[in-house]
Write a protein that holds these residues in place. Structure first.
Motif, PDB file in Angstrom:
ATOM      1  N   LYS A  40      79.409  58.557  42.445  1.00 38.59           N
ATOM      2  CA  LYS A  40      79.886  58.853  41.091  1.00 38.59           C
ATOM      3  C   LYS A  40      78.767  59.387  40.181  1.00 38.59           C
ATOM      4  N   ALA A  54      85.057  64.585  32.043  1.00 34.25           N
ATOM      5  CA  ALA A  54      85.483  65.335  33.226  1.00 34.25           C
ATOM      6  C   ALA A  54      84.370  65.399  34.277  1.00 34.25           C
ATOM      7  N   LYS A  68      82.772  60.973  37.994  1.00 32.25           N
ATOM      8  CA  LYS A  68      83.545  61.736  38.970  1.00 32.25           C
ATOM      9  C   LYS A  68      82.774  61.860  40.287  1.00 32.25           C
ATOM     10  N   THR A  69      83.496  62.120  41.353  1.00 33.33           N
ATOM     11  CA  THR A  69      82.870  62.287  42.666  1.00 33.33           C
ATOM     12  C   THR A  69      82.879  63.734  43.142  1.00 33.33           C
ATOM     13  N   VAL A 118      83.000  67.794  41.383  1.00 31.02           N
ATOM     14  CA  VAL A 118      83.176  68.751  40.278  1.00 31.02           C
ATOM     15  C   VAL A 118      82.714  70.130  40.754  1.00 31.02           C
TER      16      VAL A 118
END
Length: 303
Positions: free
Chosen positions: A203, A255, A259-260, A262
């Motif tokens: 993450k 966003a 997150k993992t 992008v």
């Protein structure tokens, strides 16, 4: 009623006896100061793997059984006793006292080991240093678990064991379709895929794009006008101005954070190429995850 009172008192006496029972100070112990419960730990920068071993009746034997799964054979070059070597179906074992090959390896890491340890009352090992030395340079699969079982026996015949458990999460990785080697992109040639994907199983904690020195002045101005404080660092997690000024190309804020996966779109470079003079333009992408693991990549354009 009298019978119930007697039973209740008996229960209290039994509980008192248990709570007052003392740990025998002469028994051997294995302690992990930063993780007393020996809970599973994430293999991450700064992890403290130092354990202390105490044997008031003096150390007789000390072994570490390495549960490495598919990576069992990595320990074999450090083991001199053939029967202790690992395979696909057998866990390797470090005999810390009687295997001179193991002792040499551990001593090289600054730990006490070897036949001289027998008869001592104290010893120290660093499990993280041992494990990281074994897997260094290896392409370890994401979401891999390891464990290390420590068995300590003293000269009075008492023994104690404990198992340290570790989990491995891969550091962030970058992928550029059509340009896997991240070679220099010629803006004067036909456009190539401009999206770079970032995979971060741990993450994302930090994601920045830095325009390096030597870039065309117009590009420097373009970046500075779209970042807080006129910086040449595009902070995709913390800079609110970036979130709006680059929204057509880069995700930002919530966003990105946590997150993992992008994607970053550098297609704006093709839009700007007509305003730029001849030069080589370099961006550095830095991605750091919540485990403290970070990776960088250079994105290069030529005008």
């Amino acid at each position: 009623m009298k019978k119930l009172v007697v039973l209740f008192c008996a229960a209290l006496l039994a509980l008192s006896a248990v709570s007052c029972k003392k740990v025998d100070p002469d028994l051997p112990t294995i302690n992990w100061a930063s993780n007393p419960s020996f809970a599973q730990q994430e293999l991450a920068p700064g992890l403290d793997g130092a354990i202390s071993l105490s044997a008031p009746a003096k150390i007789d034997a000390l072994t570490i059984t390495l549960v490495l799964g598919d990576y069992a054979i990595l320990a074999n070059p450090k083991i001199g006793v053939t029967s202790n070597k690992g395979s696909g179906s057998k866990n390797p074992v470090f005999d810390v006292v009687d295997d001179s090959t193991v002792a040499s390896f551990l001593q090289g890491l600054g730990m006490s080991a070897g036949s001289g340890l027998r008869g001592k009352t104290l010893a120290n090992l660093n499990l993280v240093d041992i494990l990281e030395s074994l897997i260094e340079g290896q392409p370890v699969q994401n979401n891999t678990s390891f464990s290390m079982k420590i068995d300590l026996k003293d000269q009075a015949g008492h023994s104690v064991s404990n198992t340290a458990k570790f989990h491995f999460t891969s550091a962030p990785e970058f992928f550029w379709d059509g340009n896997a080697a991240f070679g220099v992109v010629d803006l004067n040639s036909a456009a190539v895929a401009s999206k770079i994907r970032i995979s971060a199983p741990g993450k994302i904690e930090k994601l920045t794009i830095t325009l390096e020195n030597g870039a065309d002045a117009k590009l420097v101005s373009y970046i500075q006008n779209r970042t807080t404080g006129k910086s040449t660092v595009i902070d995709l997690v913390n800079d609110e101005l970036v979130a709006t000024s680059f929204k057509s190309y880069f995700p930002a804020g919530s966003a990105v954070s946590g997150k993992t996966d992008v994607s970053l779109d550098f297609s704006f470079m093709y839009d700007l190429k007509y305003d730029l003079g001849a030069s080589t333009i370099v961006f550095t992408i830095l991605a750091a995850d919540k485990n403290g693991k970070e990776t960088t990549a250079l994105v290069k354009f030529k005008k």
